[in-house]
Design a protein around this motif. Structure first.
Motif, short mmCIF file in Angstrom:
data_model
loop_
_atom_site.label_atom_id
_atom_site.label_comp_id
_atom_site.label_asym_id
_atom_site.label_seq_id
_atom_site.Cartn_x
_atom_site.Cartn_y
_atom_site.Cartn_z
N ASN A 45 -57.23 -38.25 53.38
CA ASN A 45 -55.88 -38.43 53.90
C ASN A 45 -55.26 -37.21 53.91
OD1 ASN A 45 -56.02 -41.22 54.16
ND2 ASN A 45 -55.10 -41.60 52.22
N VAL A 46 -55.91 -35.90 53.36
CA VAL A 46 -55.13 -34.73 53.35
C VAL A 46 -54.92 -34.08 54.65
CG1 VAL A 46 -55.65 -32.40 52.67
CG2 VAL A 46 -56.57 -34.01 51.22
N LEU A 47 -55.73 -34.50 55.68
CA LEU A 47 -55.21 -33.90 57.17
C LEU A 47 -54.40 -34.65 57.84
CD1 LEU A 47 -56.54 -32.00 59.37
CD2 LEU A 47 -57.94 -33.96 60.28
N ALA A 48 -54.20 -35.92 57.25
CA ALA A 48 -53.06 -36.71 57.92
C ALA A 48 -51.76 -36.16 57.33
CB ALA A 48 -53.23 -38.28 57.74
N TYR A 49 -51.75 -35.83 56.16
CA TYR A 49 -50.70 -35.47 55.21
C TYR A 49 -50.25 -34.05 55.96
CZ TYR A 49 -50.70 -39.17 51.93
OH TYR A 49 -50.60 -40.27 51.46
N LEU A 50 -51.45 -33.19 56.28
CA LEU A 50 -50.98 -31.80 56.97
C LEU A 50 -50.37 -32.15 58.29
CD1 LEU A 50 -54.13 -29.81 55.93
CD2 LEU A 50 -51.72 -29.55 55.16
N PHE A 51 -50.82 -32.71 59.20
CA PHE A 51 -50.22 -33.30 60.45
C PHE A 51 -48.97 -33.74 60.39
CE2 PHE A 51 -54.53 -34.31 62.42
CZ PHE A 51 -54.79 -32.98 62.62
N LEU A 52 -48.51 -34.43 59.19
CA LEU A 52 -47.30 -35.20 59.16
C LEU A 52 -46.47 -33.95 58.70
CD1 LEU A 52 -47.68 -38.49 57.18
CD2 LEU A 52 -46.86 -38.24 59.79
N ALA A 53 -46.73 -33.03 57.83
CA ALA A 53 -46.04 -31.91 57.29
C ALA A 53 -45.75 -31.02 58.48
CB ALA A 53 -46.83 -31.24 56.20
N THR A 54 -46.75 -30.68 59.31
CA THR A 54 -46.53 -29.84 60.26
C THR A 54 -45.58 -30.34 61.35
OG1 THR A 54 -48.86 -28.91 60.23
CG2 THR A 54 -47.78 -28.46 62.35
N ALA A 55 -45.64 -31.46 61.85
CA ALA A 55 -44.80 -32.20 62.63
C ALA A 55 -43.23 -32.15 61.88
CB ALA A 55 -45.17 -33.79 62.74
N THR A 56 -43.15 -32.45 60.62
CA THR A 56 -41.72 -32.39 60.15
C THR A 56 -41.23 -31.03 60.05
OG1 THR A 56 -42.34 -34.20 58.62
CG2 THR A 56 -40.48 -33.01 57.93
N LEU A 57 -42.12 -30.08 59.84
CA LEU A 57 -41.57 -28.55 59.78
C LEU A 57 -41.16 -28.23 61.47
CD1 LEU A 57 -41.26 -25.91 58.20
CD2 LEU A 57 -43.72 -25.39 58.94
N SER A 58 -41.86 -28.62 62.36
CA SER A 58 -41.53 -28.43 63.56
C SER A 58 -40.25 -29.12 63.99
CB SER A 58 -42.70 -28.89 64.79
OG SER A 58 -43.73 -28.10 64.12
N ILE A 59 -40.17 -30.17 63.80
CA ILE A 59 -38.65 -30.82 64.03
C ILE A 59 -37.66 -30.06 63.20
CG2 ILE A 59 -37.57 -33.04 63.83
CD1 ILE A 59 -40.34 -34.59 64.30
N VAL A 60 -37.99 -30.00 62.29
CA VAL A 60 -36.52 -29.28 61.44
C VAL A 60 -36.46 -27.79 61.97
CG1 VAL A 60 -36.11 -28.39 59.08
CG2 VAL A 60 -36.98 -30.57 59.33
N SER A 61 -37.48 -27.28 62.23
CA SER A 61 -37.25 -25.68 62.92
C SER A 61 -36.59 -25.93 64.15
CB SER A 61 -38.57 -25.12 63.18
OG SER A 61 -39.21 -24.67 61.78
N ALA A 62 -36.92 -26.76 64.98
CA ALA A 62 -36.29 -27.04 66.30
C ALA A 62 -34.78 -27.50 66.14
CB ALA A 62 -37.10 -28.09 67.03
N LEU A 63 -34.53 -28.22 65.21
CA LEU A 63 -33.11 -28.64 64.97
C LEU A 63 -32.32 -27.40 64.40
CD1 LEU A 63 -33.55 -31.93 63.40
CD2 LEU A 63 -32.51 -31.52 65.50
N VAL A 64 -32.77 -26.38 63.55
CA VAL A 64 -32.27 -25.26 63.01
C VAL A 64 -31.99 -24.43 64.12
CG1 VAL A 64 -32.71 -23.15 61.64
CG2 VAL A 64 -33.01 -25.57 60.76
N PHE A 65 -32.83 -24.03 65.21
CA PHE A 65 -32.61 -23.09 66.19
C PHE A 65 -31.67 -23.82 67.08
CE2 PHE A 65 -36.89 -21.41 64.93
CZ PHE A 65 -36.36 -19.89 64.71
N PHE A 66 -31.60 -24.84 67.34
CA PHE A 66 -30.43 -25.81 68.15
C PHE A 66 -29.27 -25.51 67.63
CE2 PHE A 66 -28.00 -29.32 69.26
CZ PHE A 66 -28.15 -29.31 70.64
N VAL A 67 -29.03 -25.80 66.26
CA VAL A 67 -27.63 -25.61 65.73
C VAL A 67 -27.38 -24.11 65.85
CG1 VAL A 67 -26.45 -25.52 63.36
CG2 VAL A 67 -27.92 -27.63 64.32
N LEU A 68 -28.22 -23.22 65.47
CA LEU A 68 -27.95 -21.84 65.55
C LEU A 68 -27.56 -21.34 66.77
CD1 LEU A 68 -30.47 -20.17 63.25
CD2 LEU A 68 -28.26 -20.12 62.92
#
Length: 108
Positions: A64-87
């Motif tokens: 499940n390590v690869l699946a957790y890495l995919f979820l972490a990458t997707a979460t980081l991408s969404i959070v980064s997009a929201l931060v840049f949108f707010v900025l």
């Protein structure tokens, strides 16, 4: 039914043969009958029986390590997009504003 038509990505290949749709208890004895229909000694192969469990993100124990890495990458991408949108909304910069480029500041 053709199940061997796709080549394996690695030298270790797993083929799903059966699914046990009941709960198994620790220490429970299971009996399997294995027939050698496809010989593997010609090319140095071997056969094994692997029992694994399936979870929400896949199977094979700690796979499940690869699946957790995919979820972490997707979460980081969404959070980064929201931060840049707010900025961008809080500190807007007009298009074509050259004051932020270093090469423009040094022109005489």
């Amino acid at each position: 039914m053709i199940v061997w038509s796709k080549p394996a990505a690695t030298s270790n290949m797993y083929k799903l043969h059966r699914i046990i749709n009941q709960d198994l208890n620790r220490g429970q004895n299971l009996k399997f009958q294995i027939n050698n229909v496809y010989p593997t000694w010609d090319f140095g192969g071997r056969k094994s029986l692997v029992l694994s469990s399936m979870g929400m993100l896949g199977g094979r124990g700690s796979g499940n390590v690869l699946a957790y890495l995919f979820l972490a990458t997707a979460t980081l991408s969404i959070v980064s997009a929201l931060v840049f949108f707010v900025l961008n909304r809080v500190f807007p910069r007009p298009l074509g504003d050259l004051e932020h480029f270093g090469w423009h500041k040094f022109e005489d």
